[in-house]
Design an enzyme around this catalytic site. Structure first.
Site, short mmCIF file in Angstrom:
data_model
loop_
_atom_site.label_atom_id
_atom_site.label_comp_id
_atom_site.label_asym_id
_atom_site.label_seq_id
_atom_site.Cartn_x
_atom_site.Cartn_y
_atom_site.Cartn_z
N CYS A 399 0.85 -1.69 -0.31
CA CYS A 399 -0.05 -0.22 -0.27
C CYS A 399 0.94 1.43 -0.30
CB CYS A 399 -1.01 -0.10 1.10
SG CYS A 399 -2.36 1.25 1.16
N HIS A 526 -3.65 -5.59 0.32
CA HIS A 526 -3.31 -5.92 1.64
C HIS A 526 -3.41 -7.21 1.85
CE1 HIS A 526 -3.06 -2.01 4.11
NE2 HIS A 526 -3.60 -1.61 2.68
N GLU A 528 -1.71 -9.50 3.52
CA GLU A 528 -1.57 -10.03 4.70
C GLU A 528 -3.24 -10.21 5.61
OE1 GLU A 528 -1.77 -6.04 5.13
OE2 GLU A 528 -1.18 -6.61 3.75
#
Length: 602
Positions: A399, A526, A528
């Protein structure tokens, strides 16, 4: 539908989220379809405007919901996909009730906390509990509800009252309360104290709820006399007192709970249609936890951010790194570096921090720059990115980390010394990062590009495409309001910064890779948020592989673990019969099967 309400006492942050997630994991291992709800009694509509120091990271769901980080625990432990309505806040409830009042739904009645607010809470829970969260889209059978905060907090009173009523509406055989409390152990005496738990349970009972299980959190295992004392003074049987002491990893919590008979008790208490013994899922957790503790070789990753004083600020990032490290049989050594300490500063009081931060950065095997907002610390992140690019260190920018890598490349490779993001400098003559037209206006809350979006690969030789199993597209979650300036793309690509992934329209840059660098990758999304303990996120896996010198071999084998890594994984898991039950040649001819598949084949 069966319901388990998890409440907490004595202090906040006691671990209710991990306890709730672990119980869900155990019950899912028994064959139940499990969903989860998190109740946050603050007035905010969602967690989107919180500082990371306030409640930790903001977790983003597929539907764009910005929610509490505990929903990330639920998704990772249970391997499910939740929705924004799985996170209930006081703000959402009051907004819902006020909207109905303005519409005239209450027919002129006086709108009150009881019954209107409490009824709205119960209705929300019952409706959302039935929403499918697994890939098979079947209705869940068990809903685990975590009530945030601490029993006795004034803001949580309407929710406690709602569940006092709800236990009768749902019937006793369908509702169970688990209370998590603290058993402190002062260093001065070394004695485990039960009084806080006694008072917490007494307060819970005074509000109309009686705990079916009391989970005692402590630094060390609870002694038997302490357990018996809690049983006597809290009016429960000894088997209803469960202890969870500090463990080497959160992966061991489900195992510890199962060993103490949680399955048997909940089975009897809720009259569940399951087998009493957990099956394959929990066995896989044990294998993973054992392997994690036996790993000896380490991989050091420098996490360069500005919220490094609280690890919960990067909870999902840390978990994604751990998942990737376990997959390649490495123990993660994570170094938190405050990006402001990397910035050139002549003040004497910061000299030690400055040199310590750079020393840590230079020792790291790989560098990660995660997301963030506002200008503070950005120059330090840019310097860390520049060092990674020039020194050929594996790098992953997520990001804002991706955007700052574009800024660094523009300044130092393209010669645009004032290049910047319009978020930080609206007057720059080289706006390489710009506000997205449709997301840069209005109030702070809810103005970002959020949720799951599709990214198309345009380069067949992309490293990330290979890590994603040569997929033509990926779907990952987003949370940003700025993007790479599409008018300048050709100038970056001419100098070797290739934008290998973009959105469906082809105008929004999602992934870049640097030519001639072993792993210099930036992603606008993202990854994750979708990482799982046994299914690590490809971008994070690539960072760990590159940081240990294994990336090229991994790609050449078609993104399969090496034979030696596979054998080591089995040895570390304590599977001594692998050579007799599984053909060695399959290690060389096929990808590593999941633990579940391995067991079926044996």
């Amino acid at each position: 539908m069966k319901y388990i309400l998890v409440t907490g006492g004595v202090i906040s942050g006691i671990g209710k989220g991990i306890i709730a997630s672990s119980i869900g994991t155990i019950m899912k291992s028994c064959g139940l379809r499990v969903t989860a709800l998190k109740i946050d009694p603050y007035i905010n509509i969602d967690a989107g405007t919180f500082s990371p120091y306030e409640h930790g990271e903001v977790f983003v769901l597929n539907d764009g919901g910005e929610v509490d980080l505990d929903l990330g625990n639920y998704e990772r432990f249970l391997d499910i996909n939740l929705y924004k309505d799985n996170n209930i806040t006081t703000g959402k409830i009051y907004q819902h009730v006020i909207t109905k009042e303005r519409r005239g739904d209450y027919l002129g009645k006086t709108v009150q906390v009881v019954p209107h607010i409490t009824d709205a809470i119960q209705e929300w829970v019952m409706l959302q509990a039935k929403v499918p969260v697994d890939n098979d889209q079947k209705v869940p059978q068990l809903c685990i509800i975590e009530l945030g905060g601490t029993i006795g907090d004034i803001e949580s009173m309407p929710f406690v009252e709602a569940f006092r009523q709800f236990q009768f509406k749902a019937k006793r055989e369908n509702f169970c309360n688990i209370h998590v409390s603290l058993v402190p152990q002062p260093k001065s005496t070394g004695e485990q104290k039960t009084k806080p738990t006694q008072k917490s349970v007494r307060q819970l009972r005074g509000l109309g709820l009686s705990p079916d299980l009391i989970v005692c959190r402590s630094s060390k295992p609870i002694e038997k006399p302490v357990k018996e004392k809690i049983s006597m003074f809290c009016h429960v049987d000894p088997e209803q007192v469960i202890f969870v002491h500090d463990l080497s990893s959160t992966y061991r919590v489900p195992l510890l709970l199962e060993q103490q008979g949680v399955v048997e008790y909940i089975y009897e208490r809720l009259e569940l249609p399951i087998e009493k013994r957990p099956k394959i899922i929990l066995a896989d957790w044990k294998e993973m936890a054992d392997r994690y503790e036996r790993l000896l070789e380490t991989c050091s990753i420098a996490l360069v951010g500005k919220y490094t004083k609280l690890s919960d600020s990067y909870a999902s990032v840390i978990k994604a790194l751990e998942h990737a490290a376990i997959a390649i049989n490495r123990k993660l050594h994570l170094m938190y570096i405050d990006s402001t300490d990397l910035e050139t500063n002549t003040e004497d009081q910061n000299a030690v921090k400055y040199h310590t931060a750079w020393q840590q950065l230079c020792k790291a095997d790989g560098i990660l720059v995660p997301s963030g907002f506002n200008i503070r610390g950005t120059e330090g992140k840019i310097q860390a990115i520049s060092w990674a690019r020039k020194m050929k260190k594996p790098f992953l920018g997520v990001c804002l980390g991706m955007q700052l890598a574009v800024v660094e490349f523009a300044r130092n490779q393209l010669g645009w010394k004032d290049a910047n993001s319009t978020e930080f400098d609206s007057s720059t003559s080289h706006p390489v990062i710009i506000d997205m037209p449709e997301h840069g206006l209005g109030d702070t809350g809810g103005t970002m590009r959020l949720g799951k979006r599709r990214t198309l690969f345009k380069d067949k030789n992309s490293i990330l495409r290979k890590l994603y199993n040569n997929a033509t597209f990926v779907e990952e979650r987003h949370r940003h309001r700025c993007e790479v300036n599409p008018d300048l793309i050709h100038q970056f690509e001419k100098e070797g910064l290739k934008f290998v992934g973009h959105d469906i329209e082809g105008n929004r840059m999602e992934i870049f890779e640097l030519e001639g660098h072993q792993y210099f990758v930036g992603v606008q999304f993202h990854p994750e948020f979708t990482s799982r303990p046994m299914k690590p996120s490809p971008p994070y896996l690539g960072l760990l592989l590159a940081s240990t010198g294994k990336l090229n071999g991994y790609i050449q084998r078609g993104c399969r673990l090496s034979p030696s890594s596979m054998i080591l994984m089995f040895i570390c898991s304590g599977i001594s019969d692998i050579l007799s039950g599984y053909c060695i040649s399959s290690f060389f001819s096929s990808s590593l099967p999941s633990p579940m598949v391995r067991r079926r084949e044996r």
